[in-house]
Design a protein around this motif. Sequence first.
Motif, PDB file in Angstrom:
ATOM      1  N   ALA A 276       5.511   8.508   1.340  1.00 25.89           N
ATOM      2  CA  ALA A 276       5.226   9.051  -0.207  1.00 25.89           C
ATOM      3  C   ALA A 276       4.976   8.973  -1.483  1.00 25.89           C
ATOM      4  CB  ALA A 276       5.143  10.925   0.083  1.00 25.89           C
ATOM      5  N   ASP A 277       6.691   9.264  -2.323  1.00 25.98           N
ATOM      6  CA  ASP A 277       6.751   8.374  -3.383  1.00 25.98           C
ATOM      7  C   ASP A 277       5.787   7.544  -3.801  1.00 25.98           C
ATOM      8  OD1 ASP A 277       7.781  11.596  -3.111  1.00 25.98           O
ATOM      9  OD2 ASP A 277       9.843  11.262  -2.779  1.00 25.98           O
ATOM     10  N   SER A 278       5.503   7.054  -3.351  1.00 31.42           N
ATOM     11  CA  SER A 278       5.781   5.580  -3.559  1.00 31.42           C
ATOM     12  C   SER A 278       3.977   5.074  -3.547  1.00 31.42           C
ATOM     13  CB  SER A 278       6.137   4.909  -2.827  1.00 31.42           C
ATOM     14  OG  SER A 278       5.649   4.209  -1.508  1.00 31.42           O
ATOM     15  N   LYS A 279       3.135   6.159  -3.022  1.00 30.16           N
ATOM     16  CA  LYS A 279       1.196   5.844  -3.256  1.00 30.16           C
ATOM     17  C   LYS A 279       1.240   4.968  -4.564  1.00 30.16           C
ATOM     18  CE  LYS A 279       0.462  10.541  -0.740  1.00 30.16           C
ATOM     19  NZ  LYS A 279       1.723  11.051  -0.876  1.00 30.16           N
ATOM     20  N   MET A 280      -0.016   4.326  -4.038  1.00 28.09           N
ATOM     21  CA  MET A 280      -0.690   3.315  -5.124  1.00 28.09           C
ATOM     22  C   MET A 280      -2.278   4.053  -5.049  1.00 28.09           C
ATOM     23  SD  MET A 280       0.469  -0.054  -4.359  1.00 28.09           S
ATOM     24  CE  MET A 280       0.064  -0.369  -2.903  1.00 28.09           C
ATOM     25  N   ASP A 281      -3.235   3.905  -5.908  1.00 23.70           N
ATOM     26  CA  ASP A 281      -4.548   4.245  -6.052  1.00 23.70           C
ATOM     27  C   ASP A 281      -5.784   2.939  -4.839  1.00 23.70           C
ATOM     28  OD1 ASP A 281      -6.121   6.447  -6.859  1.00 23.70           O
ATOM     29  OD2 ASP A 281      -6.536   5.719  -8.658  1.00 23.70           O
ATOM     30  N   SER A 282      -4.914   3.091  -4.492  1.00 22.84           N
ATOM     31  CA  SER A 282      -6.079   2.100  -3.745  1.00 22.84           C
ATOM     32  C   SER A 282      -6.098   2.929  -2.172  1.00 22.84           C
ATOM     33  CB  SER A 282      -4.980   1.040  -4.064  1.00 22.84           C
ATOM     34  OG  SER A 282      -5.728  -0.513  -3.108  1.00 22.84           O
ATOM     35  N   MET A 283      -7.310   2.698  -1.862  1.00 24.43           N
ATOM     36  CA  MET A 283      -7.878   2.195  -0.498  1.00 24.43           C
ATOM     37  C   MET A 283      -8.197   1.604   0.083  1.00 24.43           C
ATOM     38  SD  MET A 283      -9.145   5.495   1.701  1.00 24.43           S
ATOM     39  CE  MET A 283     -10.963   5.374   1.546  1.00 24.43           C
ATOM     40  N   GLU A 284      -8.443   0.451   0.706  1.00 26.32           N
ATOM     41  CA  GLU A 284      -8.944  -0.995   1.059  1.00 26.32           C
ATOM     42  C   GLU A 284     -10.068  -0.712   1.604  1.00 26.32           C
ATOM     43  OE1 GLU A 284      -8.811  -4.381   0.229  1.00 26.32           O
ATOM     44  OE2 GLU A 284      -6.852  -4.594   0.057  1.00 26.32           O
ATOM     45  N   SER A 285     -11.367  -1.069   2.185  1.00 25.52           N
ATOM     46  CA  SER A 285     -12.016  -0.639   2.847  1.00 25.52           C
ATOM     47  C   SER A 285     -11.868  -0.297   4.237  1.00 25.52           C
ATOM     48  CB  SER A 285     -13.663  -0.934   2.814  1.00 25.52           C
ATOM     49  OG  SER A 285     -13.953  -1.994   3.290  1.00 25.52           O
ATOM     50  N   PHE A 286     -10.603  -1.745   4.293  1.00 28.45           N
ATOM     51  CA  PHE A 286     -10.638  -1.658   6.226  1.00 28.45           C
ATOM     52  C   PHE A 286      -9.643  -0.542   6.621  1.00 28.45           C
ATOM     53  CE2 PHE A 286      -7.437  -4.411   3.610  1.00 28.45           C
ATOM     54  CZ  PHE A 286      -6.182  -3.635   4.125  1.00 28.45           C
ATOM     55  N   TRP A 287      -9.222   0.589   5.683  1.00 28.25           N
ATOM     56  CA  TRP A 287      -8.564   2.087   6.278  1.00 28.25           C
ATOM     57  C   TRP A 287      -9.605   2.098   6.864  1.00 28.25           C
ATOM     58  CZ3 TRP A 287      -4.952   4.543   7.458  1.00 28.25           C
ATOM     59  CH2 TRP A 287      -5.109   5.617   7.857  1.00 28.25           C
ATOM     60  N   MET A 288     -11.358   2.492   6.725  1.00 29.55           N
ATOM     61  CA  MET A 288     -11.958   3.264   7.746  1.00 29.55           C
ATOM     62  C   MET A 288     -12.606   2.502   8.550  1.00 29.55           C
ATOM     63  SD  MET A 288     -13.769   5.659   4.503  1.00 29.55           S
ATOM     64  CE  MET A 288     -14.488   6.186   5.171  1.00 29.55           C
ATOM     65  N   ALA A 289     -13.349   1.229   8.115  1.00 30.91           N
ATOM     66  CA  ALA A 289     -13.916   0.407   8.638  1.00 30.91           C
ATOM     67  C   ALA A 289     -12.801  -0.809  10.101  1.00 30.91           C
ATOM     68  CB  ALA A 289     -14.275  -0.770   7.954  1.00 30.91           C
ATOM     69  N   GLU A 290     -11.639  -0.094   9.832  1.00 27.70           N
ATOM     70  CA  GLU A 290     -10.517  -1.517  10.808  1.00 27.70           C
ATOM     71  C   GLU A 290      -9.384   0.103  11.408  1.00 27.70           C
ATOM     72  OE1 GLU A 290      -9.598  -5.080  10.807  1.00 27.70           O
ATOM     73  OE2 GLU A 290     -10.415  -4.859   8.533  1.00 27.70           O
ATOM     74  N   THR A 291      -8.185   0.403  10.303  1.00 25.11           N
ATOM     75  CA  THR A 291      -7.574   0.991  10.810  1.00 25.11           C
ATOM     76  C   THR A 291      -7.699   2.665  11.635  1.00 25.11           C
ATOM     77  OG1 THR A 291      -6.351   0.276   9.275  1.00 25.11           O
ATOM     78  CG2 THR A 291      -5.324   2.112  10.181  1.00 25.11           C
ATOM     79  N   LEU A 292      -8.818   3.233  10.772  1.00 24.74           N
ATOM     80  CA  LEU A 292      -9.420   4.129  11.520  1.00 24.74           C
ATOM     81  C   LEU A 292      -9.895   4.381  12.896  1.00 24.74           C
ATOM     82  CD1 LEU A 292      -9.782   6.458   8.718  1.00 24.74           C
ATOM     83  CD2 LEU A 292      -7.610   6.821  10.060  1.00 24.74           C
ATOM     84  N   LYS A 293     -10.929   3.274  13.288  1.00 19.75           N
ATOM     85  CA  LYS A 293     -11.660   3.244  13.924  1.00 19.75           C
ATOM     86  C   LYS A 293     -10.768   3.063  14.909  1.00 19.75           C
ATOM     87  CE  LYS A 293     -15.836   0.127  13.841  1.00 19.75           C
ATOM     88  NZ  LYS A 293     -15.638  -0.605  12.793  1.00 19.75           N
ATOM     89  N   TYR A 294      -9.940   1.396  15.216  1.00 19.20           N
ATOM     90  CA  TYR A 294      -8.816   1.549  16.154  1.00 19.20           C
ATOM     91  C   TYR A 294      -8.506   2.556  17.030  1.00 19.20           C
ATOM     92  CZ  TYR A 294      -9.770  -3.144  15.679  1.00 19.20           C
ATOM     93  OH  TYR A 294     -10.818  -4.444  15.766  1.00 19.20           O
ATOM     94  N   PHE A 295      -7.733   3.633  16.018  1.00 22.31           N
ATOM     95  CA  PHE A 295      -6.811   4.514  16.460  1.00 22.31           C
ATOM     96  C   PHE A 295      -8.182   5.602  17.183  1.00 22.31           C
ATOM     97  CE2 PHE A 295      -3.909   3.558  12.128  1.00 22.31           C
ATOM     98  CZ  PHE A 295      -2.402   4.978  13.458  1.00 22.31           C
ATOM     99  N   TYR A 296      -9.588   5.289  16.486  1.00 20.35           N
ATOM    100  CA  TYR A 296     -10.564   7.091  16.833  1.00 20.35           C
ATOM    101  C   TYR A 296     -10.890   5.981  18.358  1.00 20.35           C
ATOM    102  CZ  TYR A 296     -14.625   9.271  18.002  1.00 20.35           C
ATOM    103  OH  TYR A 296     -15.489   9.972  18.405  1.00 20.35           O
TER     104      TYR A 296
END
Length: 594
Positions: free
Chosen positions: A545-565
């Motif tokens: 967590a101490d290495s966070k970058m100011d980036s959230m590509e659209s595939f985080w919600m569109a793919e990663t969270l979809k497959y988890f769901y």
Amino acid sequence: MSTTMKRYGLLLVIAACTVLVFYRFHDTVLPAGRSSFAWGHHSASVGQPLDSQDGHFRWRDVPVRYPVVSLTPLPTAKPKQLPAVQHTFTEESQQAAETRRSRLAAVKSTFERCWRAYKEHAWLQDELAPISGGYRNGFGGWAANLVDNLDNLWIMDMKKEFEAAVVAAVSIDLSVSSTNIVNVFETTIRHLGGLLSAYDLSQDQRLLHKATEVGEMLLVAFDTPNRMPITRWRPVDGKSGRAQVADGVVLVAEIGSLTLEFTRLSQVTRDPKWYDAVERIVRVFDEQQSKTKLPGMWPVVVNAKDLDFTGDNTFTLGAMSDSLYEYLPKMHALLGGVEPVYEKMYTDSMNTAITHNLWRPMTPDNADILLSGNVRVNPDVEVDPQGQHLVCFAGGMLALGGRLFSNKPQVELGRKLTNGCIWTYRALPYGIMPEVFHMVSCASKDKCNWDEDRWRDEVMQRASLQSKGLVDAYIQEQRIPKGFTDLPDRRYILRPEAIESVFILYRITGDQRLQDAGWDMFTAITNATETGLANAAISDVTIGADSKMDSMESFWMAETLKYFYLLFSEPSVISLDEWVFNTEAHPFKRPTVK
């Protein structure tokens, strides 16, 4: 789903290619199947609108320099009854159901939080900056995150948000762009794929109309002498009527991963011109598959201008090639099994990849797992014992292909590849897999015993250390977990490929341990990436967590969270026997057999 070599050591042959600048692996890397970049707060015009009856620009009105004389029609044969893909699930226990539903609710809550943040801080922009609250426009400024998540809003029963997003999506002005150059592949998988999937789910005609508009725009990139697309395309050239020529240096995934979306658009509009456009590309792949330096597979770089897909000497299932192979069994499913070329190309390519690209890593616990590496033919066939997060999709691909083509050994290989990615997640200190890593390759895929001295020797060689006495200090200083020899890219950019294969394998095998593995991934990822607004990529999985970058590509919600769901949904939700996913996790409806 949904790639250059330099970054992983094998791509030195094209290190000078300027195409790498635009790659979807963010500031330095990989693309295909899975992102581009560019910060911005404005849109730049790509040309003056053409005159039309209502004063609006229409891509379909752009004059064609190289018209198609004869269109290839969609296959008209009756769809075949393909083998069942999904496991036959039995009724779950009350305790299992409660656990699954609580996990499902946690995933949905994370998605809702990210969606609210996007809506409040980056509405109609491509991506949210999850720390600063700014935004990023690297996909034309055409609201990539919004379009990418239309189907998620429907699947997660967020119908009010879905309606608002549809109204916004159909208002996107495709006559202006935030970037001078548009990645045709990325636009296809995100925008065309997102609109088509949302249409398939909702049957909302507004979405089909917008998808057709996107398709008309993309088709202009095919207006070249040989009808091969310009994969890094300047819309201003298309609008102004300038002569266009296909590129001599093209990443194979970017030209080979347009089939699913273009075919689906032709199916739902009953207009064959999009199917015709990609069928011409498929014909070249088919004709040259046995003529490459590694017959059966296609190299990372091809020449679309001269129609030579055989010149390069590097072959991989990973970055820059991935979704080319992924789409072969999926096209077979989408066309109902009536076009034999996709089974032929898939079978031949996987026979080669299984022989040359798959390797077994030496692990402290002697785990029976596999990874997929990059191969160079120079002149011997040499495999680099490298792993990529992106290539984790291959486990799901082999399992799906094994089901569709009744090949049980491939399902088992898919399981071992997926377990390889699960093992890698668990082996890192914060439970998250890095973008790129190296391990020691075993001599045999069937049996391999841990050899600590050999592991230390390989660490020493990769680090170019002068003596064995320096190895322990180097391992500690560099935070290298036992079994790994190098972590050249320690980032985790919220990628979906590992959970994608976990989801597919779960639906195919019914193995509940995969749900548990997926939950471990979800908790590890959210613990390390959550910000005050949403979730952020991290630069070092050994720091967390101490290495966070100011980036959230659209595939985080569109793919990663979809497959988890979907992993924690009822198995009937987007059944693999009824739907097929594009490389951006957008489900398309498979044909029904009457």
